[in-house]
Motif scaffolding. Structure first.
Motif, PDB file in Angstrom:
ATOM      1  N   SER A 134      43.035  73.983 -35.765  1.00  0.00           N
ATOM      2  CA  SER A 134      42.043  74.250 -36.684  1.00  0.00           C
ATOM      3  C   SER A 134      41.189  75.262 -36.116  1.00  0.00           C
ATOM      4  O   SER A 134      41.293  75.975 -35.077  1.00  0.00           O
ATOM      5  CB  SER A 134      41.261  72.998 -36.819  1.00  0.00           C
ATOM      6  N   ARG A 135      40.507  75.934 -36.967  1.00  0.00           N
ATOM      7  CA  ARG A 135      39.347  76.986 -36.687  1.00  0.00           C
ATOM      8  C   ARG A 135      38.705  76.804 -35.566  1.00  0.00           C
ATOM      9  O   ARG A 135      38.134  77.429 -34.557  1.00  0.00           O
ATOM     10  CB  ARG A 135      38.506  77.373 -37.614  1.00  0.00           C
ATOM     11  N   GLY A 136      38.400  75.351 -35.414  1.00  0.00           N
ATOM     12  CA  GLY A 136      37.487  74.976 -34.174  1.00  0.00           C
ATOM     13  C   GLY A 136      38.345  74.679 -32.949  1.00  0.00           C
ATOM     14  O   GLY A 136      37.765  74.210 -32.059  1.00  0.00           O
ATOM     15  N   GLY A 137      39.739  74.721 -33.043  1.00  0.00           N
ATOM     16  CA  GLY A 137      40.367  74.669 -31.673  1.00  0.00           C
ATOM     17  C   GLY A 137      41.079  73.311 -31.509  1.00  0.00           C
ATOM     18  O   GLY A 137      41.638  73.135 -30.494  1.00  0.00           O
ATOM     19  N   HIS A 138      40.998  72.440 -32.631  1.00  0.00           N
ATOM     20  CA  HIS A 138      41.647  71.110 -32.365  1.00  0.00           C
ATOM     21  C   HIS A 138      43.005  71.317 -32.517  1.00  0.00           C
ATOM     22  O   HIS A 138      43.557  71.518 -33.557  1.00  0.00           O
ATOM     23  CB  HIS A 138      40.842  70.101 -33.570  1.00  0.00           C
ATOM     24  N   VAL A 139      43.804  70.754 -31.829  1.00  0.00           N
ATOM     25  CA  VAL A 139      45.307  70.485 -31.932  1.00  0.00           C
ATOM     26  C   VAL A 139      45.635  69.508 -32.541  1.00  0.00           C
ATOM     27  O   VAL A 139      45.335  68.339 -32.153  1.00  0.00           O
ATOM     28  CB  VAL A 139      46.087  70.847 -30.673  1.00  0.00           C
ATOM     29  N   LEU A 140      46.501  69.728 -33.890  1.00  0.00           N
ATOM     30  CA  LEU A 140      46.850  68.416 -34.529  1.00  0.00           C
ATOM     31  C   LEU A 140      48.370  68.323 -34.745  1.00  0.00           C
ATOM     32  O   LEU A 140      49.066  69.330 -34.900  1.00  0.00           O
ATOM     33  CB  LEU A 140      46.107  68.161 -35.882  1.00  0.00           C
ATOM     34  N   GLU A 141      49.027  67.066 -34.605  1.00  0.00           N
ATOM     35  CA  GLU A 141      50.543  66.971 -35.096  1.00  0.00           C
ATOM     36  C   GLU A 141      50.436  67.111 -36.407  1.00  0.00           C
ATOM     37  O   GLU A 141      49.423  66.846 -37.417  1.00  0.00           O
ATOM     38  CB  GLU A 141      50.807  65.465 -34.699  1.00  0.00           C
TER      39      GLU A 141
END
Ligand SMILES: [Zn+2]
Length: 361
Positions: free
Chosen positions: A114-121
Protein backbone atom coordinates in the motif's frame (compact mmCIF):
# COMPACT_ATOMS: atom_id res chain seq x y z
CA UNK A 1 2.17 6.37 9.96
CA UNK A 2 4.91 3.81 9.57
CA UNK A 3 4.16 0.14 9.01
CA UNK A 4 5.29 -2.21 11.75
CA UNK A 5 8.15 -3.60 9.68
CA UNK A 6 9.56 -0.21 8.80
CA UNK A 7 12.90 0.56 10.34
CA UNK A 8 14.26 4.00 9.62
CA UNK A 9 17.44 3.39 11.55
CA UNK A 10 18.33 0.15 9.82
CA UNK A 11 17.76 1.46 6.31
CA UNK A 12 19.77 4.59 6.99
CA UNK A 13 22.57 2.55 8.49
CA UNK A 14 22.64 0.30 5.47
CA UNK A 15 22.72 3.17 3.02
CA UNK A 16 25.52 4.86 4.91
CA UNK A 17 27.45 1.79 6.00
CA UNK A 18 30.91 2.67 4.78
CA UNK A 19 31.03 6.23 6.04
CA UNK A 20 28.97 5.89 9.19
CA UNK A 21 30.45 2.54 10.15
CA UNK A 22 34.02 3.66 9.66
CA UNK A 23 33.54 7.01 11.36
CA UNK A 24 31.88 5.56 14.39
CA UNK A 25 34.25 2.63 14.54
CA UNK A 26 31.31 0.29 14.89
CA UNK A 27 31.07 -3.27 13.74
CA UNK A 28 30.46 -3.58 10.04
CA UNK A 29 26.78 -4.23 9.53
CA UNK A 30 27.12 -5.28 5.93
CA UNK A 31 29.41 -7.99 4.78
CA UNK A 32 29.24 -11.36 3.19
CA UNK A 33 27.20 -13.60 5.41
CA UNK A 34 26.38 -11.03 8.05
CA UNK A 35 23.75 -9.20 6.07
CA UNK A 36 21.87 -12.26 5.01
CA UNK A 37 21.07 -13.10 8.59
CA UNK A 38 19.45 -9.71 8.80
CA UNK A 39 16.82 -10.52 6.18
CA UNK A 40 13.84 -11.92 8.02
CA UNK A 41 10.17 -12.12 7.18
CA UNK A 42 8.68 -8.65 7.24
CA UNK A 43 5.21 -8.03 8.61
CA UNK A 44 2.81 -9.32 5.96
CA UNK A 45 -0.96 -9.03 6.27
CA UNK A 46 -2.60 -12.26 5.15
CA UNK A 47 -5.62 -12.31 2.88
CA UNK A 48 -7.66 -13.40 5.90
CA UNK A 49 -6.53 -10.26 7.74
CA UNK A 50 -8.07 -7.97 5.15
CA UNK A 51 -11.20 -10.06 4.69
CA UNK A 52 -10.61 -11.65 1.30
CA UNK A 53 -13.42 -13.51 -0.38
CA UNK A 54 -12.60 -17.18 -0.97
CA UNK A 55 -11.23 -17.96 -4.44
CA UNK A 56 -13.94 -19.02 -6.90
CA UNK A 57 -11.73 -21.98 -7.90
CA UNK A 58 -8.35 -23.26 -6.66
CA UNK A 59 -5.22 -21.46 -7.84
CA UNK A 60 -2.47 -23.45 -9.51
CA UNK A 61 0.49 -24.38 -7.32
CA UNK A 62 3.90 -24.33 -8.98
CA UNK A 63 6.21 -26.84 -7.35
CA UNK A 64 9.26 -24.89 -8.46
CA UNK A 65 10.93 -21.72 -7.31
CA UNK A 66 10.03 -18.51 -9.10
CA UNK A 67 13.03 -17.09 -10.99
CA UNK A 68 12.30 -13.39 -10.76
CA UNK A 69 10.07 -10.68 -9.32
CA UNK A 70 7.79 -8.44 -11.40
CA UNK A 71 7.02 -4.96 -10.05
CA UNK A 72 3.68 -3.33 -10.91
CA UNK A 73 1.77 -0.23 -9.98
CA UNK A 74 -1.99 -0.44 -9.45
CA UNK A 75 -2.61 2.67 -11.60
CA UNK A 76 -5.07 3.75 -8.91
CA UNK A 77 -5.28 7.05 -7.04
CA UNK A 78 -2.31 8.44 -5.13
CA UNK A 79 -4.73 10.48 -3.08
CA UNK A 80 -5.40 7.86 -0.41
CA UNK A 81 -4.52 7.35 3.22
CA UNK A 82 -1.59 5.38 4.56
CA UNK A 83 -3.22 3.48 7.42
CA UNK A 84 -3.71 -0.26 7.77
CA UNK A 85 -7.42 0.23 7.08
CA UNK A 86 -6.52 2.01 3.82
CA UNK A 87 -4.24 -0.88 2.90
CA UNK A 88 -7.00 -3.42 3.52
CA UNK A 89 -9.28 -1.32 1.40
CA UNK A 90 -7.01 -1.40 -1.69
CA UNK A 91 -6.48 -5.14 -1.27
CA UNK A 92 -10.25 -5.72 -1.28
CA UNK A 93 -10.75 -3.33 -4.21
CA UNK A 94 -8.18 -5.17 -6.35
CA UNK A 95 -9.72 -8.53 -5.54
CA UNK A 96 -13.09 -7.13 -6.57
CA UNK A 97 -11.74 -5.84 -9.91
CA UNK A 98 -10.01 -9.11 -10.65
CA UNK A 99 -12.86 -11.43 -9.69
CA UNK A 100 -15.86 -9.39 -10.82
CA UNK A 101 -14.53 -7.55 -13.87
CA UNK A 102 -11.75 -9.86 -15.12
CA UNK A 103 -13.59 -12.98 -14.02
CA UNK A 104 -10.44 -14.36 -12.39
CA UNK A 105 -10.64 -16.82 -9.49
CA UNK A 106 -8.89 -14.49 -7.03
CA UNK A 107 -6.56 -11.48 -6.93
CA UNK A 108 -4.12 -11.84 -9.83
CA UNK A 109 -0.94 -10.71 -8.08
CA UNK A 110 0.60 -12.61 -5.21
CA UNK A 111 1.25 -9.52 -3.10
CA UNK A 112 0.36 -5.85 -2.75
CA UNK A 113 2.12 -2.96 -1.03
CA UNK A 114 0.00 0.00 0.00
CA UNK A 115 0.96 3.67 -0.24
CA UNK A 116 1.55 3.52 3.50
CA UNK A 117 4.04 0.65 3.09
CA UNK A 118 1.82 -2.18 4.35
CA UNK A 119 2.61 -5.51 2.70
CA UNK A 120 -0.45 -7.64 1.95
CA UNK A 121 -1.02 -11.08 0.57
CA UNK A 122 -3.05 -10.90 -2.63
CA UNK A 123 -3.62 -14.27 -4.26
CA UNK A 124 -4.52 -16.65 -1.43
CA UNK A 125 -1.94 -19.24 -0.42
CA UNK A 126 0.95 -17.07 -1.59
CA UNK A 127 2.15 -16.32 1.93
CA UNK A 128 2.25 -19.97 3.02
CA UNK A 129 4.07 -20.91 -0.18
CA UNK A 130 6.71 -18.25 0.12
CA UNK A 131 7.55 -19.62 3.55
CA UNK A 132 8.29 -23.01 1.98
CA UNK A 133 10.91 -21.45 -0.28
CA UNK A 134 10.32 -24.17 -2.85
CA UNK A 135 6.89 -23.56 -4.35
CA UNK A 136 4.60 -20.69 -5.19
CA UNK A 137 1.07 -19.89 -6.24
CA UNK A 138 0.93 -19.10 -9.94
CA UNK A 139 -0.34 -15.58 -10.43
CA UNK A 140 -2.05 -13.67 -13.22
CA UNK A 141 -0.13 -10.46 -13.68
CA UNK A 142 2.47 -10.45 -16.47
CA UNK A 143 1.33 -12.88 -19.16
CA UNK A 144 2.99 -16.04 -20.32
CA UNK A 145 5.57 -17.30 -19.53
CA UNK A 146 6.17 -14.77 -16.73
CA UNK A 147 3.13 -15.85 -14.69
CA UNK A 148 4.60 -19.33 -14.31
CA UNK A 149 8.08 -18.01 -13.46
CA UNK A 150 7.66 -15.03 -11.18
CA UNK A 151 6.17 -13.35 -8.13
CA UNK A 152 4.12 -10.24 -8.93
CA UNK A 153 3.93 -7.30 -6.55
CA UNK A 154 1.30 -4.59 -7.06
CA UNK A 155 2.34 -1.25 -5.62
CA UNK A 156 -0.58 0.99 -4.80
CA UNK A 157 -0.68 4.21 -6.80
CA UNK A 158 0.24 5.66 -10.19
CA UNK A 159 3.94 6.31 -10.78
CA UNK A 160 4.07 7.70 -14.29
CA UNK A 161 5.14 11.17 -13.13
CA UNK A 162 5.74 10.94 -9.38
CA UNK A 163 7.87 8.69 -7.20
CA UNK A 164 6.28 6.27 -4.76
CA UNK A 165 6.24 7.35 -1.10
CA UNK A 166 9.35 6.36 0.84
CA UNK A 167 7.27 4.13 3.14
CA UNK A 168 6.16 2.11 0.11
CA UNK A 169 9.64 2.00 -1.40
CA UNK A 170 11.27 0.90 1.84
CA UNK A 171 8.73 -1.89 2.29
CA UNK A 172 9.32 -2.94 -1.32
CA UNK A 173 13.07 -3.22 -0.64
CA UNK A 174 12.55 -5.29 2.51
CA UNK A 175 9.93 -7.50 0.94
CA UNK A 176 11.91 -8.14 -2.26
CA UNK A 177 14.93 -9.05 -0.14
CA UNK A 178 12.79 -11.56 1.75
CA UNK A 179 11.44 -13.10 -1.47
CA UNK A 180 14.95 -13.29 -2.92
CA UNK A 181 16.27 -14.94 0.23
CA UNK A 182 13.44 -17.48 0.41
CA UNK A 183 13.73 -18.53 -3.22
CA UNK A 184 17.43 -17.94 -3.89
CA UNK A 185 16.68 -15.24 -6.46
CA UNK A 186 19.56 -12.82 -7.17
CA UNK A 187 18.70 -9.15 -6.64
CA UNK A 188 19.46 -8.55 -10.31
CA UNK A 189 16.31 -10.51 -11.18
CA UNK A 190 13.79 -7.81 -10.29
CA UNK A 191 11.95 -6.44 -13.30
CA UNK A 192 9.06 -4.20 -14.24
CA UNK A 193 5.83 -5.32 -15.87
CA UNK A 194 6.79 -3.49 -19.09
CA UNK A 195 9.80 -5.77 -19.46
CA UNK A 196 7.33 -8.51 -20.37
CA UNK A 197 4.54 -6.86 -22.30
CA UNK A 198 3.47 -3.59 -23.86
CA UNK A 199 2.26 -1.57 -20.87
CA UNK A 200 3.08 1.66 -19.01
CA UNK A 201 3.21 -0.37 -15.79
CA UNK A 202 4.87 0.23 -13.33
CA UNK A 203 5.05 3.85 -14.54
CA UNK A 204 8.17 5.69 -15.73
CA UNK A 205 9.10 6.87 -12.26
CA UNK A 206 8.90 3.54 -10.47
CA UNK A 207 10.49 1.78 -13.44
CA UNK A 208 13.41 4.20 -13.31
CA UNK A 209 13.85 3.32 -9.64
CA UNK A 210 14.40 -0.40 -10.35
CA UNK A 211 18.21 -0.21 -10.64
CA UNK A 212 18.26 1.41 -7.20
CA UNK A 213 15.85 -1.24 -5.92
CA UNK A 214 18.15 -4.01 -7.16
CA UNK A 215 21.13 -2.34 -5.50
CA UNK A 216 19.30 -1.84 -2.19
CA UNK A 217 18.09 -5.45 -2.18
CA UNK A 218 21.57 -6.70 -3.05
CA UNK A 219 22.95 -4.75 -0.08
CA UNK A 220 20.42 -6.34 2.28
CA UNK A 221 21.24 -9.79 0.95
CA UNK A 222 24.96 -9.16 1.31
CA UNK A 223 25.45 -9.93 -2.37
CA UNK A 224 28.65 -8.86 -3.99
CA UNK A 225 27.90 -6.15 -6.50
CA UNK A 226 28.07 -7.77 -9.93
CA UNK A 227 31.55 -7.23 -11.35
CA UNK A 228 31.49 -5.26 -14.57
CA UNK A 229 31.73 -7.46 -17.63
CA UNK A 230 35.02 -7.03 -19.51
CA UNK A 231 36.06 -7.92 -23.02
CA UNK A 232 37.65 -11.37 -22.86
CA UNK A 233 41.14 -12.12 -24.15
CA UNK A 234 40.94 -14.62 -26.99
CA UNK A 235 44.19 -15.89 -28.54
CA UNK A 236 46.05 -18.83 -30.01
CA UNK A 237 44.84 -22.00 -28.27
CA UNK A 238 41.49 -20.56 -27.08
CA UNK A 239 38.72 -22.99 -27.95
CA UNK A 240 34.97 -22.33 -27.80
CA UNK A 241 32.23 -19.85 -28.59
CA UNK A 242 34.35 -16.74 -28.06
CA UNK A 243 36.78 -17.95 -30.68
CA UNK A 244 33.90 -18.83 -32.96
CA UNK A 245 32.53 -15.29 -32.53
CA UNK A 246 35.95 -13.88 -33.49
CA UNK A 247 35.98 -16.11 -36.57
CA UNK A 248 32.48 -15.11 -37.65
CA UNK A 249 33.37 -11.45 -37.18
CA UNK A 250 36.59 -11.76 -39.19
CA UNK A 251 34.51 -13.19 -42.04
CA UNK A 252 32.02 -10.34 -41.61
CA UNK A 253 34.93 -7.96 -42.21
CA UNK A 254 35.83 -9.80 -45.41
CA UNK A 255 38.62 -11.96 -43.98
CA UNK A 256 37.15 -15.40 -44.56
CA UNK A 257 37.78 -17.61 -41.54
CA UNK A 258 36.43 -21.06 -40.80
CA UNK A 259 34.16 -20.82 -37.75
CA UNK A 260 35.28 -23.99 -35.99
CA UNK A 261 35.77 -22.47 -32.56
CA UNK A 262 39.47 -23.43 -32.52
CA UNK A 263 41.95 -20.53 -32.47
CA UNK A 264 44.73 -22.00 -34.58
CA UNK A 265 47.50 -20.46 -36.73
CA UNK A 266 45.17 -19.44 -39.55
CA UNK A 267 42.83 -17.58 -37.23
CA UNK A 268 45.84 -15.91 -35.65
CA UNK A 269 47.15 -14.80 -39.04
CA UNK A 270 43.71 -13.45 -39.92
CA UNK A 271 43.47 -11.52 -36.64
CA UNK A 272 46.89 -9.95 -37.34
CA UNK A 273 45.69 -8.96 -40.80
CA UNK A 274 42.54 -7.41 -39.33
CA UNK A 275 44.55 -5.54 -36.69
CA UNK A 276 46.88 -4.12 -39.35
CA UNK A 277 43.97 -2.78 -41.36
CA UNK A 278 42.65 -1.04 -38.23
CA UNK A 279 46.01 0.41 -37.18
CA UNK A 280 46.10 -1.78 -34.07
CA UNK A 281 49.14 -3.60 -32.69
CA UNK A 282 49.11 -6.78 -34.79
CA UNK A 283 49.83 -9.24 -32.00
CA UNK A 284 47.13 -11.72 -33.03
CA UNK A 285 45.45 -11.41 -29.62
CA UNK A 286 41.81 -10.28 -29.44
CA UNK A 287 41.51 -8.19 -26.28
CA UNK A 288 39.95 -4.90 -25.14
CA UNK A 289 41.37 -2.86 -28.04
CA UNK A 290 40.55 -5.30 -30.85
CA UNK A 291 37.03 -6.34 -29.76
CA UNK A 292 35.44 -2.87 -30.18
CA UNK A 293 36.80 -2.73 -33.75
CA UNK A 294 35.79 -6.28 -34.52
CA UNK A 295 32.16 -6.22 -33.43
CA UNK A 296 29.46 -5.07 -35.79
CA UNK A 297 26.20 -3.54 -34.51
CA UNK A 298 23.23 -5.62 -35.64
CA UNK A 299 19.48 -5.52 -35.16
CA UNK A 300 16.31 -6.66 -36.94
CA UNK A 301 16.87 -6.96 -40.69
CA UNK A 302 20.63 -7.60 -40.47
CA UNK A 303 22.05 -10.64 -42.21
CA UNK A 304 25.45 -12.27 -42.23
CA UNK A 305 28.29 -13.65 -40.17
CA UNK A 306 28.02 -11.16 -37.29
CA UNK A 307 24.38 -12.20 -36.85
CA UNK A 308 25.49 -15.83 -36.69
CA UNK A 309 27.93 -14.93 -33.93
CA UNK A 310 25.13 -13.29 -31.93
CA UNK A 311 22.80 -16.24 -32.50
CA UNK A 312 25.44 -18.79 -31.48
CA UNK A 313 26.24 -16.85 -28.32
CA UNK A 314 22.57 -16.62 -27.38
CA UNK A 315 21.89 -20.26 -28.14
CA UNK A 316 25.08 -21.97 -26.99
CA UNK A 317 26.50 -19.76 -24.24
CA UNK A 318 23.42 -18.18 -22.72
CA UNK A 319 20.83 -20.93 -23.15
CA UNK A 320 18.31 -18.80 -25.05
CA UNK A 321 16.97 -21.02 -27.85
CA UNK A 322 17.79 -19.24 -31.12
CA UNK A 323 18.05 -20.51 -34.69
CA UNK A 324 21.56 -19.91 -36.08
CA UNK A 325 20.84 -18.90 -39.67
CA UNK A 326 22.55 -15.51 -40.03
CA UNK A 327 19.19 -13.80 -40.48
CA UNK A 328 18.20 -11.36 -37.71
CA UNK A 329 14.42 -11.87 -37.71
CA UNK A 330 11.73 -11.59 -35.02
CA UNK A 331 12.93 -14.76 -33.24
CA UNK A 332 16.44 -13.39 -32.81
CA UNK A 333 14.96 -10.05 -31.76
CA UNK A 334 13.00 -11.78 -28.99
CA UNK A 335 16.09 -13.70 -27.88
CA UNK A 336 18.22 -10.56 -27.75
CA UNK A 337 15.56 -8.77 -25.70
CA UNK A 338 15.34 -11.71 -23.30
CA UNK A 339 19.10 -11.56 -22.88
CA UNK A 340 19.11 -7.79 -22.37
CA UNK A 341 16.36 -8.09 -19.79
CA UNK A 342 18.30 -10.72 -17.86
CA UNK A 343 21.39 -8.53 -17.83
CA UNK A 344 19.44 -5.42 -16.83
CA UNK A 345 20.44 -3.70 -20.08
CA UNK A 346 18.26 -1.41 -22.14
CA UNK A 347 15.79 -3.80 -23.78
CA UNK A 348 15.80 -2.54 -27.37
CA UNK A 349 16.91 -5.54 -29.45
CA UNK A 350 19.93 -3.60 -30.70
CA UNK A 351 23.19 -5.51 -30.41
CA UNK A 352 25.70 -2.68 -29.99
CA UNK A 353 28.94 -2.53 -27.97
CA UNK A 354 27.28 -2.96 -24.54
CA UNK A 355 25.25 -5.99 -25.53
CA UNK A 356 28.15 -7.47 -27.49
CA UNK A 357 30.39 -7.19 -24.43
CA UNK A 358 27.80 -8.95 -22.29
CA UNK A 359 27.40 -11.68 -24.92
CA UNK A 360 31.09 -12.55 -25.21
CA UNK A 361 32.41 -11.28 -21.84
ZN1 LIG B 1 1.46 -4.27 -14.12
Amino acid sequence: MLPPNYSMSRRNLIRGTVVAGAAAGTTMLIGIGSAEAEVSEPSIHSAADWGARPPSSPSQIMNTRPQYIVVHHTASSNNVGDTQADAYSIARAIQGWHMDENDWNDSGQQFTISRGGHVLEGRQGSLDRIRTGSSFVRGIHAGSPANAESIGIENEGTYTSVQPPEALYDSLVDFCAYICKQYGIPASQIFGHRDFMATQCPGDQLYARLPQLRADVAALLGEDPAPPVEWPVVKRGTVGERTRSVQFLLSEHGIDTVADGDFGPTTETNVRQFQSTKGLVDDGIVGPKTWPELIVAVSVGAKGEAVKAVQRQLNHTHGIATVVDGDFGPGTDTSVKTFQQRRSLVVDGQVGPITWKELVG
